[in-house]
Design a protein around this motif. Structure first.
Motif, PDB file in Angstrom:
ATOM      1  N   GLU A 137       0.873  -1.173   0.000  1.00 37.61           N
ATOM      2  CA  GLU A 137       0.000   0.000   0.000  1.00 37.61           C
ATOM      3  C   GLU A 137       0.912   1.225   0.000  1.00 37.61           C
ATOM      4  OE1 GLU A 137      -3.802   1.126   2.583  1.00 37.61           O
ATOM      5  OE2 GLU A 137      -1.939   1.275   3.727  1.00 37.61           O
ATOM      6  N   VAL A 138       0.730   2.102  -0.968  1.00 34.70           N
ATOM      7  CA  VAL A 138       1.631   3.235  -1.148  1.00 34.70           C
ATOM      8  C   VAL A 138       0.827   4.519  -1.269  1.00 34.70           C
ATOM      9  CG1 VAL A 138       3.603   4.122  -2.461  1.00 34.70           C
ATOM     10  CG2 VAL A 138       3.085   1.662  -2.518  1.00 34.70           C
ATOM     11  N   VAL A 139       1.208   5.533  -0.519  1.00 34.01           N
ATOM     12  CA  VAL A 139       0.607   6.855  -0.659  1.00 34.01           C
ATOM     13  C   VAL A 139       1.376   7.599  -1.747  1.00 34.01           C
ATOM     14  CG1 VAL A 139       0.135   9.067   0.457  1.00 34.01           C
ATOM     15  CG2 VAL A 139      -0.213   6.912   1.707  1.00 34.01           C
ATOM     16  N   VAL A 140       0.687   7.939  -2.810  1.00 38.41           N
ATOM     17  CA  VAL A 140       1.291   8.592  -3.968  1.00 38.41           C
ATOM     18  C   VAL A 140       0.596   9.927  -4.214  1.00 38.41           C
ATOM     19  CG1 VAL A 140       1.946   6.378  -5.000  1.00 38.41           C
ATOM     20  CG2 VAL A 140      -0.262   7.416  -5.587  1.00 38.41           C
ATOM     21  N   VAL A 141       1.193  10.713  -5.112  1.00 42.61           N
ATOM     22  CA  VAL A 141       0.628  12.023  -5.473  1.00 42.61           C
ATOM     23  C   VAL A 141       0.513  12.087  -6.984  1.00 42.61           C
ATOM     24  CG1 VAL A 141       0.938  14.519  -5.400  1.00 42.61           C
ATOM     25  CG2 VAL A 141       1.610  13.128  -3.432  1.00 42.61           C
ATOM     26  N   ASP A 142      -0.681  12.314  -7.497  1.00 34.83           N
ATOM     27  CA  ASP A 142      -0.877  12.319  -8.944  1.00 34.83           C
ATOM     28  C   ASP A 142      -0.532  13.679  -9.559  1.00 34.83           C
ATOM     29  OD1 ASP A 142      -3.067  14.010  -8.503  1.00 34.83           O
ATOM     30  OD2 ASP A 142      -4.539  12.393  -8.719  1.00 34.83           O
ATOM     31  N   ARG A 143      -0.726  13.779 -10.853  1.00 31.36           N
ATOM     32  CA  ARG A 143      -0.324  14.995 -11.576  1.00 31.36           C
ATOM     33  C   ARG A 143      -1.087  16.224 -11.107  1.00 31.36           C
ATOM     34  NH1 ARG A 143       2.893  15.326 -15.658  1.00 31.36           N
ATOM     35  NH2 ARG A 143       2.763  13.068 -16.066  1.00 31.36           N
ATOM     36  N   SER A 144      -2.296  16.019 -10.590  1.00 35.25           N
ATOM     37  CA  SER A 144      -3.090  17.155 -10.112  1.00 35.25           C
ATOM     38  C   SER A 144      -2.660  17.615  -8.727  1.00 35.25           C
ATOM     39  CB  SER A 144      -4.570  16.770 -10.087  1.00 35.25           C
ATOM     40  OG  SER A 144      -4.836  15.864  -9.026  1.00 35.25           O
ATOM     41  N   GLY A 145      -1.755  16.849  -8.094  1.00 32.01           N
ATOM     42  CA  GLY A 145      -1.322  17.196  -6.743  1.00 32.01           C
ATOM     43  C   GLY A 145      -2.174  16.575  -5.663  1.00 32.01           C
ATOM     44  N   THR A 146      -2.948  15.553  -6.012  1.00 30.93           N
ATOM     45  CA  THR A 146      -3.824  14.891  -5.049  1.00 30.93           C
ATOM     46  C   THR A 146      -3.144  13.649  -4.488  1.00 30.93           C
ATOM     47  OG1 THR A 146      -5.789  15.652  -6.232  1.00 30.93           O
ATOM     48  CG2 THR A 146      -6.062  13.798  -4.704  1.00 30.93           C
ATOM     49  N   ALA A 147      -3.090  13.561  -3.172  1.00 32.65           N
ATOM     50  CA  ALA A 147      -2.515  12.394  -2.507  1.00 32.65           C
ATOM     51  C   ALA A 147      -3.585  11.333  -2.314  1.00 32.65           C
ATOM     52  CB  ALA A 147      -1.919  12.790  -1.161  1.00 32.65           C
ATOM     53  N   ARG A 148      -3.203  10.074  -2.497  1.00 36.21           N
ATOM     54  CA  ARG A 148      -4.130   8.980  -2.303  1.00 36.21           C
ATOM     55  C   ARG A 148      -3.344   7.711  -2.012  1.00 36.21           C
ATOM     56  NH1 ARG A 148      -2.904   8.751  -7.659  1.00 36.21           N
ATOM     57  NH2 ARG A 148      -3.278   6.796  -8.794  1.00 36.21           N
ATOM     58  N   ALA A 149      -4.018   6.710  -1.458  1.00 32.38           N
ATOM     59  CA  ALA A 149      -3.392   5.421  -1.189  1.00 32.38           C
ATOM     60  C   ALA A 149      -3.732   4.450  -2.303  1.00 32.38           C
ATOM     61  CB  ALA A 149      -3.858   4.870   0.147  1.00 32.38           C
ATOM     62  N   VAL A 150      -2.703   3.774  -2.807  1.00 35.04           N
ATOM     63  CA  VAL A 150      -2.854   2.799  -3.879  1.00 35.04           C
ATOM     64  C   VAL A 150      -2.353   1.454  -3.382  1.00 35.04           C
ATOM     65  CG1 VAL A 150      -2.044   2.133  -6.179  1.00 35.04           C
ATOM     66  CG2 VAL A 150      -2.598   4.524  -5.693  1.00 35.04           C
ATOM     67  N   ILE A 151      -3.072   0.377  -3.693  1.00 33.79           N
ATOM     68  CA  ILE A 151      -2.622  -0.968  -3.381  1.00 33.79           C
ATOM     69  C   ILE A 151      -2.136  -1.610  -4.671  1.00 33.79           C
ATOM     70  CG2 ILE A 151      -3.282  -3.250  -2.562  1.00 33.79           C
ATOM     71  CD1 ILE A 151      -5.371  -1.862  -0.807  1.00 33.79           C
ATOM     72  N   ALA A 152      -0.928  -2.148  -4.625  1.00 30.41           N
ATOM     73  CA  ALA A 152      -0.316  -2.758  -5.801  1.00 30.41           C
ATOM     74  C   ALA A 152       0.159  -4.157  -5.434  1.00 30.41           C
ATOM     75  CB  ALA A 152       0.862  -1.911  -6.288  1.00 30.41           C
ATOM     76  N   SER A 153      -0.048  -5.124  -6.302  1.00 27.12           N
ATOM     77  CA  SER A 153       0.286  -6.505  -5.978  1.00 27.12           C
ATOM     78  C   SER A 153       1.186  -7.132  -7.037  1.00 27.12           C
ATOM     79  CB  SER A 153      -0.993  -7.340  -5.844  1.00 27.12           C
ATOM     80  OG  SER A 153      -1.522  -7.651  -7.117  1.00 27.12           O
ATOM     81  N   ARG A 154       1.686  -8.324  -6.721  1.00 25.30           N
ATOM     82  CA  ARG A 154       2.546  -9.023  -7.664  1.00 25.30           C
ATOM     83  C   ARG A 154       1.759  -9.719  -8.769  1.00 25.30           C
ATOM     84  NH1 ARG A 154       4.785 -12.950  -3.261  1.00 25.30           N
ATOM     85  NH2 ARG A 154       3.007 -14.322  -2.932  1.00 25.30           N
ATOM     86  N   ASP A 155       0.455  -9.706  -8.690  1.00 22.17           N
ATOM     87  CA  ASP A 155      -0.379 -10.265  -9.754  1.00 22.17           C
ATOM     88  C   ASP A 155      -0.130  -9.483 -11.042  1.00 22.17           C
ATOM     89  OD1 ASP A 155      -2.315 -11.159 -11.485  1.00 22.17           O
ATOM     90  OD2 ASP A 155      -4.014 -10.754 -10.151  1.00 22.17           O
ATOM     91  N   PRO A 156       0.382 -10.122 -12.081  1.00 21.90           N
ATOM     92  CA  PRO A 156       0.667  -9.379 -13.325  1.00 21.90           C
ATOM     93  C   PRO A 156      -0.553  -8.701 -13.930  1.00 21.90           C
ATOM     94  CG  PRO A 156       1.713 -11.546 -13.362  1.00 21.90           C
ATOM     95  CD  PRO A 156       0.783 -11.534 -12.174  1.00 21.90           C
ATOM     96  N   ALA A 157      -1.755  -9.180 -13.581  1.00 21.02           N
ATOM     97  CA  ALA A 157      -2.974  -8.570 -14.111  1.00 21.02           C
ATOM     98  C   ALA A 157      -3.396  -7.329 -13.332  1.00 21.02           C
ATOM     99  CB  ALA A 157      -4.112  -9.594 -14.102  1.00 21.02           C
ATOM    100  N   ASP A 158      -2.771  -7.081 -12.212  1.00 25.70           N
ATOM    101  CA  ASP A 158      -3.085  -5.899 -11.402  1.00 25.70           C
ATOM    102  C   ASP A 158      -2.688  -4.648 -12.185  1.00 25.70           C
ATOM    103  OD1 ASP A 158      -3.206  -3.828  -9.542  1.00 25.70           O
ATOM    104  OD2 ASP A 158      -2.191  -4.950  -7.956  1.00 25.70           O
ATOM    105  N   PRO A 159      -3.595  -3.690 -12.352  1.00 23.92           N
ATOM    106  CA  PRO A 159      -3.224  -2.460 -13.077  1.00 23.92           C
ATOM    107  C   PRO A 159      -2.111  -1.671 -12.404  1.00 23.92           C
ATOM    108  CG  PRO A 159      -5.380  -2.237 -12.016  1.00 23.92           C
ATOM    109  CD  PRO A 159      -5.001  -3.684 -11.928  1.00 23.92           C
ATOM    110  N   HIS A 160      -1.867  -1.939 -11.123  1.00 23.43           N
ATOM    111  CA  HIS A 160      -0.790  -1.258 -10.404  1.00 23.43           C
ATOM    112  C   HIS A 160       0.423  -2.173 -10.183  1.00 23.43           C
ATOM    113  CE1 HIS A 160      -3.380   2.148  -9.730  1.00 23.43           C
ATOM    114  NE2 HIS A 160      -4.285   1.385  -9.159  1.00 23.43           N
ATOM    115  N   HIS A 161       0.510  -3.231 -10.954  1.00 29.08           N
ATOM    116  CA  HIS A 161       1.595  -4.190 -10.791  1.00 29.08           C
ATOM    117  C   HIS A 161       2.968  -3.527 -10.906  1.00 29.08           C
ATOM    118  CE1 HIS A 161       3.797  -7.966 -11.028  1.00 29.08           C
ATOM    119  NE2 HIS A 161       4.376  -7.543 -12.130  1.00 29.08           N
TER     120      HIS A 161
END
Length: 535
Positions: free
Chosen positions: A186-210
């Motif tokens: 689980e990673v807190v990131v900041v997008d291009r608009s400057g908005t912070a959010r938490a993203v969950i990323a997994s080792r599943d190759p099908a995960d869009p956040h892989h």
């Protein structure tokens, strides 16, 4: 910090004794979460919270935010971004370079309130929060479920930096790197608009956040966001029994600590010891090697320490463990004439967790809060040459410099199971090394800065003189370990190899790391002197 023992104190005391925030887990929801604490310069806690393990680096941020939940991290990041303030993050505080504490940082986000270790039944994996330290992780995982991660020796190292850089320890030749068991982050990131959010990323190759998961498996800390939670489960493990989902450490280990007096080592014998040591690991680096159940370090401390030490751990439950250890020590000390010394220091058979704690307790520098330090690293595919070993001998026997905590530590935490993973499967690119080396010195008095830093630079430059002062990836060497960051690596006055720092740390994986950087931190919010750069 994630590396092996250092400081030349290693043996003595052992011998003596879709973007989505993660829903709160039921266990966590049942207990109230403490509110964040903001510490300003006038607060008496400020001094303690603005210096790390390496006392050379002291920060002067506007404030330190001590957080206890992912939501608090999101809020802290958002406030800093909205105010245009430079951020750094503290997990365990063991960063050896001035990445966290330096004059440019205006807000330090301290994860020490995020330290829970639990089993997440929904993900069928072990959840470890980003501020947990290795001692607590080992204790909780083993005592509750009989499992562990194959991490490092220092008890106060934070999981955040340790895991994101790869993570090694005495079990790694047998069970792989820490990140080889990372199921999700689980990673807190900041997008291009400057908005912070938490993203969950997994080792599943099908995960869009892989790709974000991939970047956290060896890409180093401080480049993509703030990891607030790790989930660990060994690849391929399944079923309802948590005790079968992660590494089961040996019930018992053989722990051997052999001290060899410097008085028994002239230049030729020292060179023999170093080349013997490297040759053994070179010959036993294959993933299927039966010797992967053994791992050791050689702490070659300055002559003023009195001894060099060989610390070795073997899975005592494996067939032939005693014979393997005896053959290993015999191979390392062949030609030295110290058979009687080795025989006089028999191994101890200990429960695994007790051995972990004994090693940690035997290295006072792991918990000494007053030390300054400097370090450099190198991965090796082949043993050191006699010329390189001779350069070590010259530095370690120098009479004009006498620091017992100045050492070269040969670390057998590579090879074996680590080399079973292709270098592109995770961001950890060093998958065919035989061992690695930590060159380090520590001291207390700021007046000793110049002498110690100068000694280390001269030692390292001499050992790697044939390749421009750094271990350029090639037939013998394989670059540097990102978890032992070296401020000199970016300076052409010291790194004369022509090979950039990011190649030494990440090799061919760096371009992909840059693409992940662009996708998840396009505003370069999370950065330091050696963070992954935007493409």
């Amino acid at each position: 910090m994630n590396g092996p023992s250092r400081r030349g104190l290693l043996g003595g005391a052992v011998l003596a004794g879709g973007a989505a925030a993660l829903p709160a887990s039921p266990a966590r929801a049942a207990a109230p979460v403490a509110g964040p604490v903001t510490v300003y310069p006038a607060d008496p806690r400020y001094q303690e919270l603005t210096v790390g393990y390496n006392q050379r680096w002291v920060g002067s941020p506007d404030y330190v935010r001590v957080v206890s939940s992912t939501a608090q991290v999101v809020t802290a990041v958002q406030e800093a971004v909205d105010a245009g303030k430079r951020i750094s993050v503290v997990s365990g505080g063991h960063c050896l370079a001035p990445f966290v504490f330096n004059p440019e940082v205006e807000v330090v986000i301290d994860l020490s309130g995020l330290d829970e270790v639990s089993f997440d039944a929904r993900r069928n994996a072990f959840a470890v929060e980003g501020g947990a330290r290795l001692s607590g992780v080992y204790d909780t995982l083993y005592k509750k479920w009989g499992v562990t991660i194959p991490g490092g020796m220092c008890p106060t190292v934070g999981i955040g930096g340790h895991a994101t850089g790869g993570g090694y320890g005495f079990l790694s030749r047998q069970s792989g790197a820490v990140i080889d068991h990372l199921a999700a982050v689980e990673v807190v990131v900041v997008d291009r608009s400057g908005t912070a959010r938490a993203v969950i990323a997994s080792r599943d190759p099908a995960d869009p956040h892989h790709d974000l998961w991939w970047a956290c498996t060896g890409g180093g800390g401080g480049s993509f966001g703030i990891v607030t939670r790790f989930w660990f489960r060994t690849p391929g493990a399944s079923g309802a029994d948590p005790g079968r989902l992660l590494v089961n450490p040996p019930k018992d280990v053989l722990l051997s600590a052999v001290g060899i007096p410097w008085s028994a080592l002239d230049r030729a014998k020292f060179t023999t010891l170093v080349t013997n040591w490297g040759a053994w690991y070179e010959q036993h680096a294959a993933p299927a090697s039966p010797a992967r159940i053994l791992s050791g370090v050689a702490s070659l401390a300055h002559r003023s320490s009195g001894n060099v030490f060989l610390l070795t751990q073997v899975d005592a439950t494996a067939s032939g463990a005693d014979r393997l250890l005896g053959d290993y020590l015999g191979a390392l000390t062949a030609g030295l004439g110290v058979d009687a010394v080795v025989a006089a220091q028999p191994p101890q058979r200990l429960p695994w967790l007790r051995a972990v704690k004994l090693i940690a307790a035997g290295i006072p520098s792991f918990i000494n809060p007053t030390l300054r330090g400097s370090s450099k690293s190198a991965y090796l595919r082949r043993s050191y040459t006699p010329e390189q070993a001779g350069a070590m001998y010259d530095a370690l026997t120098r009479t004009g410099f006498a620091n017992p905590a100045a050492a070269v530590t040969l670390a057998g935490f590579s090879g074996g199971a680590i080399n079973a993973v292709p270098p592109s499967r995770t961001a950890l690119a060093h998958r065919d090394a035989a061992f690695w080396t930590l060159f380090e010195t520590q001291w207390r008095d700021p007046a000793g800065d110049a002498a110690n830093i100068g000694w280390l630079r001269e030692l390292y430059a001499s050992v790697w003189s044939a390749t421009g002062g750094y271990p350029v990836p090639g037939d013998q060497a394989d670059g540097c370990y990102v978890n032992n960051p070296d401020p000199d690596i970016t300076d052409p006055a010291f790194n004369r190899s022509g090979v950039p720092w990011h190649t030494l740390y990440h090799k061919a994986n760096y371009p992909r790391l840059q693409q992940v950087k662009a996708a998840y931190d396009p505003r370069d919010v999370f950065r330091h002197a050696q963070s992954v750069a935007l493409p």
